[in-house]
Scaffold this active site. Sequence first.
Site, PDB file in Angstrom:
ATOM      1  N   ARG A  97       9.487   1.852  -3.808  1.00  0.00           N
ATOM      2  CA  ARG A  97       8.969   0.830  -2.899  1.00  0.00           C
ATOM      3  C   ARG A  97       8.001  -0.105  -3.623  1.00  0.00           C
ATOM      4  O   ARG A  97       7.982  -1.307  -3.379  1.00  0.00           O
ATOM      5  CB  ARG A  97       8.295   1.497  -1.695  1.00  0.00           C
ATOM      6  CG  ARG A  97       8.036   0.524  -0.565  1.00  0.00           C
ATOM      7  CD  ARG A  97       7.657   1.238   0.707  1.00  0.00           C
ATOM      8  NE  ARG A  97       6.399   1.960   0.579  1.00  0.00           N
ATOM      9  CZ  ARG A  97       5.926   2.800   1.503  1.00  0.00           C
ATOM     10  NH1 ARG A  97       6.613   3.025   2.617  1.00  0.00           N
ATOM     11  NH2 ARG A  97       4.790   3.409   1.330  1.00  0.00           N
ATOM     12  N   LYS A 151       4.961  -3.821   0.652  1.00  0.00           N
ATOM     13  CA  LYS A 151       3.610  -3.331   0.942  1.00  0.00           C
ATOM     14  C   LYS A 151       2.585  -4.158   0.166  1.00  0.00           C
ATOM     15  O   LYS A 151       2.072  -3.731  -0.863  1.00  0.00           O
ATOM     16  CB  LYS A 151       3.524  -1.844   0.585  1.00  0.00           C
ATOM     17  CG  LYS A 151       2.512  -1.084   1.439  1.00  0.00           C
ATOM     18  CD  LYS A 151       2.676   0.412   1.261  1.00  0.00           C
ATOM     19  CE  LYS A 151       1.614   1.173   1.995  1.00  0.00           C
ATOM     20  NZ  LYS A 151       1.803   1.239   3.448  1.00  0.00           N
ATOM     21  N   GLU A 161       6.571  -3.506  14.577  1.00  0.00           N
ATOM     22  CA  GLU A 161       5.768  -2.409  14.023  1.00  0.00           C
ATOM     23  C   GLU A 161       4.591  -2.078  14.908  1.00  0.00           C
ATOM     24  O   GLU A 161       4.180  -2.867  15.749  1.00  0.00           O
ATOM     25  CB  GLU A 161       5.265  -2.767  12.627  1.00  0.00           C
ATOM     26  CG  GLU A 161       6.318  -2.541  11.581  1.00  0.00           C
ATOM     27  CD  GLU A 161       5.740  -2.027  10.283  1.00  0.00           C
ATOM     28  OE1 GLU A 161       5.363  -0.845  10.207  1.00  0.00           O
ATOM     29  OE2 GLU A 161       5.666  -2.822   9.336  1.00  0.00           O
TER      30      GLU A 161
HETATM   31  C1  LIG Z   1       2.492   1.869   4.460  1.00  0.00           C
HETATM   32  C2  LIG Z   1       2.970   1.312   5.745  1.00  0.00           C
HETATM   33  C3  LIG Z   1       3.680   2.092   6.682  1.00  0.00           C
HETATM   34  C4  LIG Z   1       3.889   3.569   6.521  1.00  0.00           C
HETATM   35  O1  LIG Z   1       4.686   3.910   5.449  1.00  0.00           O
HETATM   36  P1  LIG Z   1       4.678   5.431   4.919  1.00  0.00           P
HETATM   37  O2  LIG Z   1       5.513   5.363   3.686  1.00  0.00           O
HETATM   38  O3  LIG Z   1       5.287   6.258   5.963  1.00  0.00           O
HETATM   39  O4  LIG Z   1       3.263   5.777   4.662  1.00  0.00           O
HETATM   40  C5  LIG Z   1       4.154   1.462   7.812  1.00  0.00           C
HETATM   41  N1  LIG Z   1       3.940   0.148   8.054  1.00  0.00           N
HETATM   42  C6  LIG Z   1       3.252  -0.623   7.185  1.00  0.00           C
HETATM   43  C7  LIG Z   1       3.049  -2.052   7.505  1.00  0.00           C
HETATM   44  C8  LIG Z   1       2.752  -0.077   6.005  1.00  0.00           C
HETATM   45  O5  LIG Z   1       2.082  -0.856   5.156  1.00  0.00           O
END
Ligand SMILES: *Cc1c(COP(=O)(O)O)cnc(C)c1O
Length: 338
Positions: free
Chosen positions: A79, A182, A218
């Site tokens: 990722r 991210k 989300e």
């Molecule tokens: C990091 C994140 C998540 C959760 O991802 P995980 O890999 O399950 O920790 C969900 N939504 C957003 C916007 C994120 O930045």
Amino acid sequence: MNPDWKNIGFGYSKTDYNVRATFKDGKWSELEVTSSEYLTIHMAATCLHYGQEAFEGLKAYMGKDGQIRVFRWDENAKRMQSSARGIKMAEVPTELFHEAVIKAVSLNKKFVPPYGTGASLYIRPLLFGSGPEVGVKPAKEYTFLVFVTPVGPYFKEGFKPGNIMISRDFDRAAPHGTGNIKVGGNYAASLISLEKAHDLGYGTVLYLDSKERKYIDECGPANFFAIKGNSYITPESDSILPSITNKSLQALAADMGMKVEKRHIPVGELSEFDEAGACGTAAVISPIGKIVDPDTNTIYTFCKDGLPGPISTKLYHHLVDIQYGDEADKFGWVEIVK
Ligand SMILES: *Cc1c(COP(=O)(O)O)cnc(C)c1O
């Protein structure tokens, strides 16, 4: 060191070491170990001006057997590479990511909270443009860093449902924007709406798709999922960050004989769900008690008696047991730190 593990919360506390590497002249340096919590960077670094910054979050868990387990780091490596491509940064090779994560954990072993406290060691990989530019263009130099910090159990009072609100006034990310990677900018864009929700007494915001405001996107900085009969349903959208927790829960749901549906979820369908939750590394699952839609004056209620639903509870324990090594790792998700 003898902290009150159950009450340390989710925040930063100092550990002994962090590890760093730099990308320069087209290649990555060796990892450097340091005990400094500070960085010296150029004032024209692109991370400061043009938001060339991405991060990851994963955890290490102390098992009953005294072994430390890191959960699905390879997914975080992938990722972070996708985030790097999305904002034109140098990608961190999988081997370098792995070495950095394992080194950061093993050098700070004494900070891994003991088994049974519900606490864990949070691992924060960070990548940013550290080379100077004034014009809008990608940096030529990058810094990759991994630090760790012990974090307490997300729910101090146990696994309990919270209430959230729908927001149509703010978007977290745009379609064809950066919602699926991210990067820090997405978080900056969410701060006003999160604070508004907190001020009104809600745990977080449920964002709708930014184009039509019809479908669920989300749930704050976490993915949304719902249980309807024998189905695990989660939104499909290119502005959602692909959560590794969500992916793992989908695998567990399928393994429990459930049907997994990834599709658009219209807001009105909330009234048909038996259970709803938010998921991410920090809390694994945050069960949702109520979703309030202030624009239509609708309240969707999921938890009767203030208790999380049975399927969410089962999925939660399943995943946590794998992370702490209480349940066989049949999917090959954990690496034991030697
Ligand atoms: C990091 C994140 C998540 C959760 O991802 P995980 O890999 O399950 O920790 C969900 N939504 C957003 C916007 C994120 O930045």
